[in-house]
Design an enzyme around this catalytic site. Structure first.
Site, PDB file in Angstrom:
ATOM      1  N   LYS A 209      19.259   5.869  -6.243  1.00 23.51           N
ATOM      2  CA  LYS A 209      18.267   4.669  -4.955  1.00 23.51           C
ATOM      3  C   LYS A 209      17.981   4.145  -5.457  1.00 23.51           C
ATOM      4  O   LYS A 209      18.609   2.920  -4.923  1.00 23.51           O
ATOM      5  CB  LYS A 209      17.069   5.832  -4.499  1.00 23.51           C
ATOM      6  CG  LYS A 209      17.175   5.398  -2.429  1.00 23.51           C
ATOM      7  CD  LYS A 209      15.580   4.824  -2.202  1.00 23.51           C
ATOM      8  CE  LYS A 209      15.653   3.892  -1.239  1.00 23.51           C
ATOM      9  NZ  LYS A 209      14.009   3.775  -0.153  1.00 23.51           N
TER      10      LYS A 209
ATOM     11  N   GLY B 226      10.446   6.382   4.531  1.00 20.57           N
ATOM     12  CA  GLY B 226      10.913   4.807   5.897  1.00 20.57           C
ATOM     13  C   GLY B 226      12.440   6.008   6.730  1.00 20.57           C
ATOM     14  O   GLY B 226      11.873   7.458   6.821  1.00 20.57           O
ATOM     15  N   TYR B 227      13.444   5.255   6.637  1.00 21.84           N
ATOM     16  CA  TYR B 227      14.175   5.675   7.130  1.00 21.84           C
ATOM     17  C   TYR B 227      15.320   6.306   6.295  1.00 21.84           C
ATOM     18  O   TYR B 227      16.724   6.467   6.329  1.00 21.84           O
ATOM     19  CB  TYR B 227      15.635   4.564   8.008  1.00 21.84           C
ATOM     20  CG  TYR B 227      14.255   3.844   8.705  1.00 21.84           C
ATOM     21  CD1 TYR B 227      14.721   3.920  10.371  1.00 21.84           C
ATOM     22  CD2 TYR B 227      13.440   2.475   8.380  1.00 21.84           C
ATOM     23  CE1 TYR B 227      14.191   3.403  11.492  1.00 21.84           C
ATOM     24  CE2 TYR B 227      12.565   2.135  10.108  1.00 21.84           C
ATOM     25  CZ  TYR B 227      12.893   2.250  10.704  1.00 21.84           C
ATOM     26  OH  TYR B 227      12.514   2.130  12.103  1.00 21.84           O
TER      27      TYR B 227
ATOM     28  N   LYS C 245       6.860   2.086  -2.696  1.00 20.53           N
ATOM     29  CA  LYS C 245       7.049   1.564  -3.217  1.00 20.53           C
ATOM     30  C   LYS C 245       6.872   1.160  -4.901  1.00 20.53           C
ATOM     31  O   LYS C 245       7.608   1.120  -5.930  1.00 20.53           O
ATOM     32  CB  LYS C 245       7.280   0.472  -2.381  1.00 20.53           C
ATOM     33  CG  LYS C 245       7.831   0.702  -0.942  1.00 20.53           C
ATOM     34  CD  LYS C 245       7.320  -0.990  -0.575  1.00 20.53           C
ATOM     35  CE  LYS C 245       8.276  -1.453   1.008  1.00 20.53           C
ATOM     36  NZ  LYS C 245       7.588  -2.258   1.730  1.00 20.53           N
TER      37      LYS C 245
ATOM     38  N   ASP D  22      10.101  -7.605   1.868  1.00 15.59           N
ATOM     39  CA  ASP D  22       9.401  -6.926   3.515  1.00 15.59           C
ATOM     40  C   ASP D  22      10.721  -6.386   3.462  1.00 15.59           C
ATOM     41  O   ASP D  22      11.879  -6.908   2.744  1.00 15.59           O
ATOM     42  CB  ASP D  22       8.971  -8.404   4.418  1.00 15.59           C
ATOM     43  CG  ASP D  22       9.017  -7.473   5.918  1.00 15.59           C
ATOM     44  OD1 ASP D  22       8.150  -6.863   5.654  1.00 15.59           O
ATOM     45  OD2 ASP D  22       9.429  -7.993   6.549  1.00 15.59           O
TER      46      ASP D  22
ATOM     47  N   ASN E  99       0.382  -1.128   0.453  1.00 20.36           N
ATOM     48  CA  ASN E  99      -0.345  -0.026   0.579  1.00 20.36           C
ATOM     49  C   ASN E  99       0.951   1.405   0.188  1.00 20.36           C
ATOM     50  O   ASN E  99       0.224   2.560   0.202  1.00 20.36           O
ATOM     51  CB  ASN E  99      -0.823   0.217   1.440  1.00 20.36           C
ATOM     52  CG  ASN E  99      -2.327  -0.903   1.288  1.00 20.36           C
ATOM     53  OD1 ASN E  99      -2.990  -0.769  -0.135  1.00 20.36           O
ATOM     54  ND2 ASN E  99      -2.645  -1.808   1.925  1.00 20.36           N
TER      55      ASN E  99
ATOM     56  N   ARG F 162      15.874  -2.491  -2.398  1.00 19.36           N
ATOM     57  CA  ARG F 162      14.489  -3.283  -2.881  1.00 19.36           C
ATOM     58  C   ARG F 162      15.481  -3.134  -4.346  1.00 19.36           C
ATOM     59  O   ARG F 162      14.761  -3.833  -5.194  1.00 19.36           O
ATOM     60  CB  ARG F 162      13.774  -2.437  -2.733  1.00 19.36           C
ATOM     61  CG  ARG F 162      12.375  -2.727  -3.381  1.00 19.36           C
ATOM     62  CD  ARG F 162      11.018  -2.069  -2.620  1.00 19.36           C
ATOM     63  NE  ARG F 162      11.523  -0.785  -2.143  1.00 19.36           N
ATOM     64  CZ  ARG F 162      11.526  -0.775  -1.208  1.00 19.36           C
ATOM     65  NH1 ARG F 162      11.986  -1.147  -0.335  1.00 19.36           N
ATOM     66  NH2 ARG F 162      11.736   0.613  -0.669  1.00 19.36           N
TER      67      ARG F 162
HETATM   68  P1  IMP Z   1       7.881  -2.550   5.093  1.00 16.66           P
HETATM   69  O1  IMP Z   1       9.064  -4.042   4.809  1.00 16.66           O
HETATM   70  O2  IMP Z   1       7.364  -2.026   4.193  1.00 16.66           O
HETATM   71  O3  IMP Z   1       7.034  -3.274   6.416  1.00 16.66           O
HETATM   72  O4  IMP Z   1       9.580  -1.855   5.491  1.00 16.66           O
HETATM   73  C1  IMP Z   1      10.258  -2.245   6.855  1.00 16.66           C
HETATM   74  C2  IMP Z   1      10.578  -0.591   7.447  1.00 16.66           C
HETATM   75  O5  IMP Z   1      11.187  -0.498   6.853  1.00 16.66           O
HETATM   76  C3  IMP Z   1       9.241   0.616   7.170  1.00 16.66           C
HETATM   77  O6  IMP Z   1       9.511   1.241   8.142  1.00 16.66           O
HETATM   78  C4  IMP Z   1       9.513   1.371   6.404  1.00 16.66           C
HETATM   79  O7  IMP Z   1       9.526   2.409   6.434  1.00 16.66           O
HETATM   80  C5  IMP Z   1      11.264   0.689   6.480  1.00 16.66           C
HETATM   81  N1  IMP Z   1      11.628   1.042   4.733  1.00 16.66           N
HETATM   82  C6  IMP Z   1      11.563  -0.252   4.023  1.00 16.66           C
HETATM   83  N2  IMP Z   1      12.382   0.272   2.654  1.00 16.66           N
HETATM   84  C7  IMP Z   1      12.764   1.612   2.698  1.00 16.66           C
HETATM   85  C8  IMP Z   1      12.968   1.800   2.157  1.00 16.66           C
HETATM   86  O8  IMP Z   1      13.482   1.954   1.309  1.00 16.66           O
HETATM   87  N3  IMP Z   1      14.022   2.994   2.420  1.00 16.66           N
HETATM   88  C9  IMP Z   1      14.348   3.658   3.981  1.00 16.66           C
HETATM   89  N4  IMP Z   1      13.250   2.907   4.658  1.00 16.66           N
HETATM   90  C10 IMP Z   1      12.787   2.021   4.379  1.00 16.66           C
END
Ligand code: IMP
Length: 191
Positions: free
Chosen positions: A171, A149-150, A12, A68, A8, A177
């Site tokens: 990036k 995110g980070y 991404k 993930d 969602n 990813r």
């Molecule tokens: P999820 O896999 O999307 O649930 O991400 C897990 C955590 O990592 C969440 O806090 C996301 O915001 C963070 N995250 C996922 N991908 C990235 C990225 O490419 N850059 C920074 N943070 C990320």
């Protein structure tokens, strides 16, 4: 080829669409009418990625892939890792997650860290896994406005900027990813 990316997160979707080009039509959870919070109750990235992909397959009957991602920080013994999304608790908040991470790291000089992504693909009855890693370090303060995110506190190895200061294309070329998606594309293009 039409395939669902079980997320969602519009950022991404945008990243993956840019990396995949025109040979695939990527549809999001929103596009397929799924507003459910996907389950991710495992203690590994792989478990969670497959859990999310299987949920979409079971409930919507579509071939799909799910990712993930976790951020492993060496000085925190690999935390927040698989718990990166809910590091500061629910409801999930990038800002609170970053604040907590910076607080827990304090002024330590050991700031090495890595993002890891696992992509689970369910295609025509079979399951496949792809992985990508981006090494870097955690900055002492937020830098840059892009990404999510980070990103604003992560500086990839070999760069002076944070992920949040790079363009999406830059990036994608070096990110966890981006690398996992590149493997996915190679696989899809050669089958
Ligand atoms: P999820 O896999 O999307 O649930 O991400 C897990 C955590 O990592 C969440 O806090 C996301 O915001 C963070 N995250 C996922 N991908 C990235 C990225 O490419 N850059 C920074 N943070 C990320």
């Amino acid at each position: 080829m039409k395939i669902c990316f079980a997320t969602n997160n519009p950022k991404k979707i945008e990243e993956v669409k840019a990396a995949l080009g025109d040979s695939f039509e990527i549809v999001s959870l929103k596009d397929i009418g799924c507003s459910d919070e996907l389950p991710e109750t495992g203690d590994t990235l792989e478990h969670n990625a497959f859990q999310k992909a299987r949920y979409v397959k079971e409930h919507f009957g579509l071939d799909c892939f799910a990712d993930d991602t976790g951020l492993e920080v060496d000085a925190l013994q690999g935390e927040p890792g698989v718990f990166s999304g809910r590091y500061a608790g629910e409801p999930r908040s990038d800002e609170r997650n970053i604040d907590l991470l910076l607080k827990n790291l304090g002024d330590t000089s050991l700031r090495t860290a890595r993002f890891k992504t696992v992509i689970a693909l369910l295609l025509e009855g079979d399951e496949y896994k792809f992985e990508g890693v981006a090494e870097g370090e955690i900055l002492t303060m937020r830098t840059g406005n892009g990404g999510f995110g980070y990103d604003s506190i992560f500086r990839p190895v070999g760069y002076t900027q944070s992920f949040a200061e790079l363009t999406m294309e830059q990036k994608n070329q070096i990110s966890h990813r981006g690398k996992a998606v590149a493997e996915l594309i190679t696989f899809l293009n050669h089958r």
